[in-house]
Design a protein around this motif. Structure first.
Motif, PDB file in Angstrom:
ATOM      1  N   LYS A 159     -31.603  22.088  22.756  1.00 58.05           N
ATOM      2  CA  LYS A 159     -33.039  22.812  24.058  1.00 58.05           C
ATOM      3  C   LYS A 159     -34.236  21.865  23.893  1.00 58.05           C
ATOM      4  CE  LYS A 159     -31.540  26.488  25.169  1.00 58.05           C
ATOM      5  NZ  LYS A 159     -31.223  26.930  26.290  1.00 58.05           N
ATOM      6  N   ASN A 160     -33.950  20.371  23.228  1.00 55.99           N
ATOM      7  CA  ASN A 160     -34.708  19.894  23.250  1.00 55.99           C
ATOM      8  C   ASN A 160     -34.668  18.654  24.244  1.00 55.99           C
ATOM      9  OD1 ASN A 160     -36.568  20.751  20.779  1.00 55.99           O
ATOM     10  ND2 ASN A 160     -35.126  19.783  19.604  1.00 55.99           N
ATOM     11  N   THR A 161     -34.123  18.141  24.554  1.00 58.18           N
ATOM     12  CA  THR A 161     -33.391  17.694  26.324  1.00 58.18           C
ATOM     13  C   THR A 161     -32.623  18.461  27.023  1.00 58.18           C
ATOM     14  OG1 THR A 161     -31.741  16.178  24.405  1.00 58.18           O
ATOM     15  CG2 THR A 161     -31.768  15.611  26.792  1.00 58.18           C
ATOM     16  N   VAL A 162     -33.517  18.184  28.147  1.00 58.67           N
ATOM     17  CA  VAL A 162     -33.625  18.351  29.703  1.00 58.67           C
ATOM     18  C   VAL A 162     -33.344  17.913  30.519  1.00 58.67           C
ATOM     19  CG1 VAL A 162     -35.286  19.675  31.914  1.00 58.67           C
ATOM     20  CG2 VAL A 162     -35.785  19.655  29.257  1.00 58.67           C
ATOM     21  N   TYR A 163     -31.858  17.608  31.040  1.00 57.78           N
ATOM     22  CA  TYR A 163     -31.163  16.654  32.525  1.00 57.78           C
ATOM     23  C   TYR A 163     -32.227  17.024  33.864  1.00 57.78           C
ATOM     24  CZ  TYR A 163     -28.657  16.074  27.889  1.00 57.78           C
ATOM     25  OH  TYR A 163     -28.384  15.752  26.859  1.00 57.78           O
ATOM     26  N   LEU A 164     -31.604  16.302  34.496  1.00 61.55           N
ATOM     27  CA  LEU A 164     -31.801  16.268  35.862  1.00 61.55           C
ATOM     28  C   LEU A 164     -30.459  16.364  36.867  1.00 61.55           C
ATOM     29  CD1 LEU A 164     -33.727  17.639  38.263  1.00 61.55           C
ATOM     30  CD2 LEU A 164     -34.591  14.988  38.732  1.00 61.55           C
ATOM     31  N   GLN A 165     -29.974  16.780  37.147  1.00 64.71           N
ATOM     32  CA  GLN A 165     -28.580  16.001  37.525  1.00 64.71           C
ATOM     33  C   GLN A 165     -28.857  16.198  39.252  1.00 64.71           C
ATOM     34  OE1 GLN A 165     -25.185  15.311  36.846  1.00 64.71           O
ATOM     35  NE2 GLN A 165     -25.013  14.436  38.457  1.00 64.71           N
ATOM     36  N   MET A 166     -28.630  14.743  39.845  1.00 61.30           N
ATOM     37  CA  MET A 166     -29.313  14.426  41.146  1.00 61.30           C
ATOM     38  C   MET A 166     -27.550  13.812  41.521  1.00 61.30           C
ATOM     39  SD  MET A 166     -32.695  12.508  40.957  1.00 61.30           S
ATOM     40  CE  MET A 166     -31.455  11.067  39.729  1.00 61.30           C
ATOM     41  N   ASN A 167     -27.120  15.045  42.961  1.00 63.98           N
ATOM     42  CA  ASN A 167     -26.359  14.473  43.712  1.00 63.98           C
ATOM     43  C   ASN A 167     -26.510  14.408  44.577  1.00 63.98           C
ATOM     44  OD1 ASN A 167     -24.629  15.149  41.276  1.00 63.98           O
ATOM     45  ND2 ASN A 167     -24.544  17.288  41.617  1.00 63.98           N
ATOM     46  N   SER A 168     -25.401  13.586  45.886  1.00 67.02           N
ATOM     47  CA  SER A 168     -26.206  13.395  47.521  1.00 67.02           C
ATOM     48  C   SER A 168     -27.344  12.822  47.801  1.00 67.02           C
ATOM     49  CB  SER A 168     -25.805  15.047  47.936  1.00 67.02           C
ATOM     50  OG  SER A 168     -24.419  15.192  48.202  1.00 67.02           O
ATOM     51  N   LEU A 169     -27.480  11.505  46.965  1.00 66.07           N
ATOM     52  CA  LEU A 169     -28.697  11.035  46.584  1.00 66.07           C
ATOM     53  C   LEU A 169     -28.990  10.368  48.047  1.00 66.07           C
ATOM     54  CD1 LEU A 169     -29.032  10.114  42.806  1.00 66.07           C
ATOM     55  CD2 LEU A 169     -30.843  10.916  43.925  1.00 66.07           C
ATOM     56  N   LYS A 170     -30.884  10.667  48.242  1.00 64.33           N
ATOM     57  CA  LYS A 170     -30.866  10.023  49.456  1.00 64.33           C
ATOM     58  C   LYS A 170     -31.907   9.074  49.950  1.00 64.33           C
ATOM     59  CE  LYS A 170     -30.632  14.594  52.326  1.00 64.33           C
ATOM     60  NZ  LYS A 170     -31.292  15.895  52.610  1.00 64.33           N
ATOM     61  N   PRO A 171     -32.083   8.264  50.394  1.00 68.94           N
ATOM     62  CA  PRO A 171     -33.475   6.880  50.396  1.00 68.94           C
ATOM     63  C   PRO A 171     -34.514   7.821  50.167  1.00 68.94           C
ATOM     64  CG  PRO A 171     -31.661   6.525  52.266  1.00 68.94           C
ATOM     65  CD  PRO A 171     -31.394   7.756  51.752  1.00 68.94           C
ATOM     66  N   GLU A 172     -35.017   8.766  50.694  1.00 71.70           N
ATOM     67  CA  GLU A 172     -36.035   9.238  50.600  1.00 71.70           C
ATOM     68  C   GLU A 172     -36.468  10.150  48.777  1.00 71.70           C
ATOM     69  OE1 GLU A 172     -34.080   9.648  52.884  1.00 71.70           O
ATOM     70  OE2 GLU A 172     -33.859  12.019  53.340  1.00 71.70           O
ATOM     71  N   ASP A 173     -34.567  10.071  48.177  1.00 70.71           N
ATOM     72  CA  ASP A 173     -35.845  10.513  46.887  1.00 70.71           C
ATOM     73  C   ASP A 173     -35.496   8.863  45.808  1.00 70.71           C
ATOM     74  OD1 ASP A 173     -32.005  11.932  47.488  1.00 70.71           O
ATOM     75  OD2 ASP A 173     -34.618  13.012  47.186  1.00 70.71           O
ATOM     76  N   THR A 174     -36.225   8.467  46.588  1.00 68.26           N
ATOM     77  CA  THR A 174     -36.772   6.686  45.781  1.00 68.26           C
ATOM     78  C   THR A 174     -37.959   6.670  45.050  1.00 68.26           C
ATOM     79  OG1 THR A 174     -34.793   4.885  46.950  1.00 68.26           O
ATOM     80  CG2 THR A 174     -37.490   4.177  45.698  1.00 68.26           C
ATOM     81  N   ALA A 175     -38.132   6.892  44.066  1.00 64.62           N
ATOM     82  CA  ALA A 175     -39.057   7.411  43.003  1.00 64.62           C
ATOM     83  C   ALA A 175     -39.010   7.129  41.861  1.00 64.62           C
ATOM     84  CB  ALA A 175     -40.015   9.215  43.179  1.00 64.62           C
ATOM     85  N   ILE A 176     -40.519   7.174  40.927  1.00 60.68           N
ATOM     86  CA  ILE A 176     -40.636   7.223  39.780  1.00 60.68           C
ATOM     87  C   ILE A 176     -40.347   8.925  39.244  1.00 60.68           C
ATOM     88  CG2 ILE A 176     -41.508   6.847  37.798  1.00 60.68           C
ATOM     89  CD1 ILE A 176     -43.179   4.416  39.254  1.00 60.68           C
ATOM     90  N   TYR A 177     -39.092   8.859  38.492  1.00 62.97           N
ATOM     91  CA  TYR A 177     -39.524  10.370  38.223  1.00 62.97           C
ATOM     92  C   TYR A 177     -39.524  10.751  36.972  1.00 62.97           C
ATOM     93  CZ  TYR A 177     -36.493  11.510  42.417  1.00 62.97           C
ATOM     94  OH  TYR A 177     -35.650  11.348  43.037  1.00 62.97           O
ATOM     95  N   TYR A 178     -40.530  11.600  36.542  1.00 64.34           N
ATOM     96  CA  TYR A 178     -41.480  11.562  35.247  1.00 64.34           C
ATOM     97  C   TYR A 178     -40.681  13.487  34.761  1.00 64.34           C
ATOM     98  CZ  TYR A 178     -45.126   8.568  36.436  1.00 64.34           C
ATOM     99  OH  TYR A 178     -45.237   7.051  37.382  1.00 64.34           O
TER     100      TYR A 178
END
Length: 123
Positions: free
Chosen positions: A76-95
């Motif tokens: 429970k000390n790790t959180v994941y973000l699975q990102m599929n079907s990525l688009k150019p508009e998903d480009t960013a710094i993720y926090y």
């Protein structure tokens, strides 16, 4: 002392996938909500997804059906973000962020933040 460390960012072509990880330490009594946020160049930071310790998650409309926020039962000390079907508009710094609240959404105030990881999606 609470510390959040993101990893897993990188460059990928449109349609590809990435999995971001957020490793949390010193957080046991201070937080029950985790969230992922992103900030693209010249834009305001926006909420992407949030999850509580029971596994209930919610998402921004722009990522619903493509992104998944989750934790492994045994960690429970790790959180994941699975990102599929990525688009150019998903480009960013993720926090990654954490806080304690009775309702875990990206609209609440988060007290603890990581340094961010860059995600770049090319067309």
């Amino acid at each position: 002392q609470v510390q959040l460390v993101e990893s897993g960012g990188g460059s990928v072509q449109a349609g590809g996938s990435l999995r971001l990880s957020c490793a949390a330490s010193g957080i046991f009594y201070s937080s029950n909500c985790f969230g992922w946020f992103r900030q693209a160049p010249g834009k305001e930071r926006e909420g992407v997804a949030a999850i509580d310790m029971l596994g209930d998650a919610n998402y921004a409309d722009s990522v619903k059906g493509r992104f998944s926020i989750y934790q492994e039962k045994q960690d429970k000390n790790t959180v994941y973000l699975q990102m599929n079907s990525l688009k150019p508009e998903d480009t960013a710094i993720y926090y990654c962020a954490a806080t304690r609240n009775y309702m875990c959404t990206t609209g609440i105030t988060y007290n603890f933040w990581g340094q961010g990881t860059q995600v770049t999606v090319s067309s």
